[in-house]
Design a protein around this motif. Structure first.
Motif, PDB file in Angstrom:
ATOM      1  N   ASN A 117       0.818  -1.219   0.000  1.00 59.08           N
ATOM      2  CA  ASN A 117       0.000   0.000   0.000  1.00 59.08           C
ATOM      3  C   ASN A 117       0.849   1.265   0.000  1.00 59.08           C
ATOM      4  N   THR A 118       1.842   1.314   0.859  1.00 54.21           N
ATOM      5  CA  THR A 118       2.643   2.532   1.010  1.00 54.21           C
ATOM      6  C   THR A 118       3.353   2.900  -0.280  1.00 54.21           C
ATOM      7  N   HIS A 119       3.988   1.926  -0.909  1.00 51.20           N
ATOM      8  CA  HIS A 119       4.736   2.217  -2.131  1.00 51.20           C
ATOM      9  C   HIS A 119       3.800   2.534  -3.299  1.00 51.20           C
ATOM     10  N   ILE A 120       2.661   1.863  -3.340  1.00 51.50           N
ATOM     11  CA  ILE A 120       1.706   2.142  -4.417  1.00 51.50           C
ATOM     12  C   ILE A 120       1.158   3.559  -4.277  1.00 51.50           C
ATOM     13  N   ILE A 121       0.836   3.954  -3.046  1.00 51.45           N
ATOM     14  CA  ILE A 121       0.318   5.313  -2.805  1.00 51.45           C
ATOM     15  C   ILE A 121       1.362   6.352  -3.175  1.00 51.45           C
ATOM     16  N   ASN A 122       2.615   6.138  -2.760  1.00 49.56           N
ATOM     17  CA  ASN A 122       3.682   7.085  -3.082  1.00 49.56           C
ATOM     18  C   ASN A 122       3.894   7.195  -4.585  1.00 49.56           C
ATOM     19  N   CYS A 123       3.757   6.058  -5.273  1.00 48.94           N
ATOM     20  CA  CYS A 123       3.917   6.044  -6.731  1.00 48.94           C
ATOM     21  C   CYS A 123       2.821   6.841  -7.422  1.00 48.94           C
ATOM     22  N   CYS A 124       1.586   6.679  -6.936  1.00 48.00           N
ATOM     23  CA  CYS A 124       0.414   7.233  -7.628  1.00 48.00           C
ATOM     24  C   CYS A 124       0.143   8.694  -7.300  1.00 48.00           C
ATOM     25  N   ALA A 125       0.694   9.185  -6.178  1.00 47.41           N
ATOM     26  CA  ALA A 125       0.297  10.501  -5.669  1.00 47.41           C
ATOM     27  C   ALA A 125       0.464  11.619  -6.692  1.00 47.41           C
ATOM     28  N   HIS A 126       1.660  11.810  -7.206  1.00 48.74           N
ATOM     29  CA  HIS A 126       1.895  12.933  -8.128  1.00 48.74           C
ATOM     30  C   HIS A 126       1.202  12.738  -9.475  1.00 48.74           C
ATOM     31  N   PRO A 127       1.333  11.567 -10.116  1.00 45.53           N
ATOM     32  CA  PRO A 127       0.635  11.386 -11.404  1.00 45.53           C
ATOM     33  C   PRO A 127      -0.874  11.572 -11.295  1.00 45.53           C
ATOM     34  N   TYR A 128      -1.456  11.117 -10.175  1.00 45.91           N
ATOM     35  CA  TYR A 128      -2.913  11.230 -10.068  1.00 45.91           C
ATOM     36  C   TYR A 128      -3.347  12.687  -9.962  1.00 45.91           C
ATOM     37  N   LEU A 129      -2.572  13.510  -9.283  1.00 50.72           N
ATOM     38  CA  LEU A 129      -2.914  14.926  -9.191  1.00 50.72           C
ATOM     39  C   LEU A 129      -2.903  15.574 -10.582  1.00 50.72           C
ATOM     40  N   GLN A 130      -1.969  15.149 -11.443  1.00 54.84           N
ATOM     41  CA  GLN A 130      -1.954  15.644 -12.817  1.00 54.84           C
ATOM     42  C   GLN A 130      -3.181  15.160 -13.583  1.00 54.84           C
ATOM     43  N   LEU A 131      -3.539  13.906 -13.388  1.00 52.74           N
ATOM     44  CA  LEU A 131      -4.712  13.342 -14.063  1.00 52.74           C
ATOM     45  C   LEU A 131      -5.992  14.049 -13.624  1.00 52.74           C
ATOM     46  N   GLN A 132      -6.070  14.391 -12.354  1.00 53.89           N
ATOM     47  CA  GLN A 132      -7.246  15.100 -11.845  1.00 53.89           C
ATOM     48  C   GLN A 132      -7.489  16.389 -12.617  1.00 53.89           C
ATOM     49  N   LYS A 133      -6.426  17.129 -12.890  1.00 54.09           N
ATOM     50  CA  LYS A 133      -6.563  18.409 -13.588  1.00 54.09           C
ATOM     51  C   LYS A 133      -6.910  18.199 -15.062  1.00 54.09           C
ATOM     52  N   THR A 134      -6.234  17.242 -15.690  1.00 51.46           N
ATOM     53  CA  THR A 134      -6.415  17.032 -17.126  1.00 51.46           C
ATOM     54  C   THR A 134      -7.781  16.455 -17.450  1.00 51.46           C
ATOM     55  N   TYR A 135      -8.225  15.516 -16.630  1.00 54.36           N
ATOM     56  CA  TYR A 135      -9.451  14.773 -16.934  1.00 54.36           C
ATOM     57  C   TYR A 135     -10.629  15.140 -16.027  1.00 54.36           C
ATOM     58  N   PHE A 136     -10.488  16.156 -15.209  1.00 52.41           N
ATOM     59  CA  PHE A 136     -11.565  16.601 -14.319  1.00 52.41           C
ATOM     60  C   PHE A 136     -12.098  15.431 -13.484  1.00 52.41           C
ATOM     61  N   LEU A 137     -11.182  14.823 -12.719  1.00 51.69           N
ATOM     62  CA  LEU A 137     -11.548  13.715 -11.841  1.00 51.69           C
ATOM     63  C   LEU A 137     -11.920  14.259 -10.471  1.00 51.69           C
ATOM     64  N   SER A 138     -12.763  13.529  -9.778  1.00 51.82           N
ATOM     65  CA  SER A 138     -13.246  13.965  -8.473  1.00 51.82           C
ATOM     66  C   SER A 138     -12.111  14.044  -7.464  1.00 51.82           C
ATOM     67  N   ALA A 139     -12.209  15.029  -6.572  1.00 53.43           N
ATOM     68  CA  ALA A 139     -11.228  15.174  -5.494  1.00 53.43           C
ATOM     69  C   ALA A 139     -11.876  14.880  -4.140  1.00 53.43           C
ATOM     70  N   ARG A 140     -13.004  14.145  -4.160  1.00 51.30           N
ATOM     71  CA  ARG A 140     -13.685  13.842  -2.895  1.00 51.30           C
ATOM     72  C   ARG A 140     -12.802  13.000  -1.976  1.00 51.30           C
ATOM     73  N   LEU A 141     -12.015  12.092  -2.580  1.00 51.24           N
ATOM     74  CA  LEU A 141     -11.125  11.238  -1.794  1.00 51.24           C
ATOM     75  C   LEU A 141      -9.681  11.686  -1.993  1.00 51.24           C
ATOM     76  N   VAL A 142      -8.894  11.640  -0.920  1.00 49.05           N
ATOM     77  CA  VAL A 142      -7.462  11.893  -1.058  1.00 49.05           C
ATOM     78  C   VAL A 142      -6.850  10.680  -1.749  1.00 49.05           C
ATOM     79  N   VAL A 143      -5.619  10.844  -2.240  1.00 50.32           N
ATOM     80  CA  VAL A 143      -5.005   9.790  -3.055  1.00 50.32           C
ATOM     81  C   VAL A 143      -4.933   8.465  -2.302  1.00 50.32           C
TER      82      VAL A 143
END
Length: 707
Positions: A631-657
């Motif tokens: 879990n820890t390594h997967i979360i660390n891996c996904c954190a920055h890319p997902y924030l970029q995806l949120q902006k590009t694709y207008f994804l919900s921010a209801r949940l933290v990464v």
């Protein structure tokens, strides 16, 4: 007990009346329990209405209103009407003296005596035509009246508007819940008032405010104090006469203003119905009940759809009207104001604005004055949040000009109830898609004209289905209460206002994506383009379609996403009808040119598969780096890319990464696409992993995101 309609009344209804009901699936949309007794509440008991109700109930799977219901051995009429009919008068006895209160009292007594009894009271409203009428226009017989009328008046309405009989079912009221408060006459009276509120609010939500004469409306706008001040200041600064500046403003208003005509809309609707039947196999509308309830509450509605095609203008107005809602005034680009389309759109409620008017402050003030007037008059308004049509299939960054003007008007009268309704629009085939591909390749955009329109007519044919999904409504007051608790006491600064405009605009885009319609062609396009080659075995494609449907099926009950629930083979057959790829033997193929078109449709829905795609990319990256896949390594891996995806694709921010990653992993485990061993996650099927990875360029090796 309700008496059966006479043979003569039935014959007249068959000849003169055509009934249409909303919602289309009342049992599902209104959460009606057909195992419990159902009673219908109507304003008046005229047979022309009740026969329409009977026909609608038969089609909707609801009990026949003419059949009495049995309640603990007592036979009771299934219909309660509030006002008795009369020959001439439109007036009824005071509510407290109404005879039907005895029936309500009987129901309350039965519920007190039998604890297991729970009758559902369903208010039903009838409309004969939907003409709101004109401001200050009176006639001997007001055929737009939708309340209590005399028999002669009702007969005239049937003769005039018999082909437009709308039956509207409303959410059921539990008599059991009301009976818990007592069984006195006062409670029966209260029950009656609850039912009557539905009728009072619905007239505005279905009919809308009266329409103003266009010339009079222009003069009203010109008389606004703020605009008069602007005219005087412009005259002084330019050394011109105020009358000359006023005439210039009048010219702008003639260019801008709508000329909404119900009579035209009534005829144009029949044309559109024929057009839709010719080019589409059906129009699917979802989640409209939430909008009906918002309208019924007396809210002023702003519709903010995504923009894919010029068909959007017509499709939304038509769909809203068919759903028993008021067609909106629509902000359209002035490029569409050419003969004859400009006049058609204007009479359908369109008002026109220039693409840019920053360099013309007088035009800006005139447009804002007109827009503000529409808003204050309570007309529903529609504008496309992206400004123009998307050429890529992805949602564009929102244009906030009209939203800003709407919120400025609201803040001047914050006691008003304003609700924004995001709308997702999708198509099996978009008639402009080949033009979009050419423009993406560098071809100059052609100006809209009658010749371009006639050229498009030649292409009309099998366009498959169209989809209109209403997103979750946004209550403006509640938004400001949550974002700025003291906004009523302290005026917003310019910075605060701009921040809130941007926040609401982004929220609209997110909720459009959260109401996506996943239809056959985009789903096939997403699967085909996720592969490494332009070929795929039919059997493999069907299996991969099923995988995507399984992922979509894991959305919770609150999700507004709709998707194809047929077999993968059925979905493929439906997509093949659009001729965007070929079946050659047992292999699906597509050309390079077709890939560009498929990419447009894929982009409509790709945001729904980015979460599993990112997780599989992260697992592959961790495995390559020989790092733990926990879990820890997967979360660390996904954190920055997902924030970029949120902006590009207008994804919900209801949940933290971290929460989002945990939820996605849980769903992937449920699908048996991953397995957990000693706190680490491993891929079960590499084919599925590669398929899901194909929706996104590897975010750990590249900075770009596949679009």
């Amino acid at each position: 007990m309700l008496t059966k309609a006479s043979f003569f009344a039935g014959l007249i209804n068959r000849i003169l009346v055509s009934s249409h009901y909303v919602p289309k699936l009342p049992v599902i949309e209104l959460d009606i329990d057909c195992e419990r007794p159902i009673m219908y509440v109507v304003e008046q008991g005229y047979s022309c209405d009740l026969l329409g109700l009977q026909e609608s109930c038969q089609k909707a799977g609801l009990p026949d209103p003419y059949l009495p219901i049995m309640l603990n051995g007592e036979q009771i009429s299934a219909v309660v009407f509030i006002h008795a009919g009369s020959l001439f008068t439109e007036h009824s006895a005071p509510l407290q003296d109404a005879p039907y209160l005895t029936q309500y009292q009987q129901l309350l007594d039965l519920h007190q005596a039998h604890q297991n009894l729970d009758v559902q009271l369903i208010p039903v409203t009838f409309y004969w035509g939907r003409n709101p009428g004109r401001v200050r226009k009176q006639s001997l017989f007001n055929f737009t009246a939708q309340g209590t009328v005399g028999l002669l008046h009702k007969s005239a309405m049937v003769l005039t508007n018999g082909r437009e009989h709308l039956v509207r079912f409303n959410p059921p009221i539990s008599i059991k819940n009301l009976s818990l408060r007592g069984q006195s006459k006062a409670h029966a009276y209260k029950l009656a008032k609850v039912a009557m509120r539905y009728f009072a609010f619905q007239k505005r939500s279905v009919i809308g405010p009266k329409l103003a004469n266009r010339k009079e409306m222009i003069e009203v706008v010109l008389r606004q104090a703020t605009l008069r001040k602007v005219i005087q200041e412009a005259a002084q600064s330019s050394s011109q006469n105020a009358s000359h500046i006023e005439e210039q403003c009048r010219g702008y208003l003639n260019e801008i203003s709508a000329n909404f005509s119900y009579s035209f809309l009534r005829v144009f609707r029949l044309f559109l119905k024929g057009l839709w039947n010719f080019i589409y196999q059906g129009i699917e509308v979802h989640h409209s009940e939430a909008v009906r309830q918002a309208c019924q509450s007396g809210a002023e509605i702003i519709y903010m759809p995504c923009h894919r095609s010029h068909m959007d203008y017509l499709l939304i107005s038509y769909s809203l009207f068919e759903q028993g809602l008021v067609p909106p005034h629509i902000a359209a680009g002035v490029n569409l104001n050419f003969f004859p389309i400009g006049s058609i759109f204007r009479r359908s409620g369109a008002f026109f604005l220039r693409r840019s008017f920053k360099d013309n402050p007088l035009y800006t003030q005139v447009f804002n004055a007109y827009f503000s007037m529409l808003f204050k008059q309570g007309y529903p308004i529609e504008f496309f949040c992206e400004g123009g049509r998307s050429r890529t299939g992805l949602l564009l960054a929102p244009k906030t000009g009209l939203l800003s003007a709407s919120l400025k008007t609201y803040l001047k009268q914050p006691e008003r109830n304003v609700i924004i309704v995001p709308i997702y629009i999708g198509y099996d085939h978009i008639m402009e898609v080949s033009t979009y591909v050419k423009e993406q390749a560098g071809q100059k955009k052609e100006s809209e004209s009658i010749w371009q329109m006639l050229g498009s007519v030649k292409k009309l044919g099998n366009f498959g289905r169209a989809f209109v999904n209403f997103g979750e409504p946004i209550n403006v007051k509640q938004h400001f209460d949550h974002a700025l608790p003291n906004w009523r006491k302290t005026a917003l600064s310019d910075i605060q206002f701009k921040e809130q405009v941007a926040t609401i605009a982004h929220k609209v885009m997110v909720q459009i994506n959260e109401a996506t319609a996943v239809n056959a062609l985009p789903l096939c396009a997403a699967v085909l383009l996720a592969g490494a080659t332009r070929q795929l075995a039919k059997k493999d494609l069907i299996e991969q379609l099923n995988c995507h449907q399984q992922w979509l099926a894991l959305n919770d009950e609150t999700s507004l996403v709709t998707y194809e629930k047929e077999t993968g083979e059925f979905v493929l057959a439906r997509a093949l009808q659009q001729n965007k790829f070929q079946l050659v033997g047992n292999v699906i193929e597509y050309s390079r040119q077709q890939a560009l078109v498929l990419n447009y449709y894929r982009n409509n829905i790709v945001h729904l598969f980015l979460q599993p795609s990112l997780i599989f990319h992260a697992l592959r990256h961790l495995q390559a780096k020989k790092l733990p896949m926990d879990n820890t390594h997967i979360i660390n891996c996904c954190a920055h890319p997902y924030l970029q995806l949120q902006k590009t694709y207008f994804l919900s921010a209801r949940l933290v990464v971290s929460e989002l990653v945990f939820l996605t992993l849980k769903r992937l485990l449920a699908l048996n696409w991953l397995v957990e061993k000693s706190g680490q996650y491993f891929v079960v099927d590499n084919n599925v992993a590669l398929l899901m990875q194909g929706h996104l360029d590897d975010p750990f090796n590249k900075t770009n995101i596949k679009v």
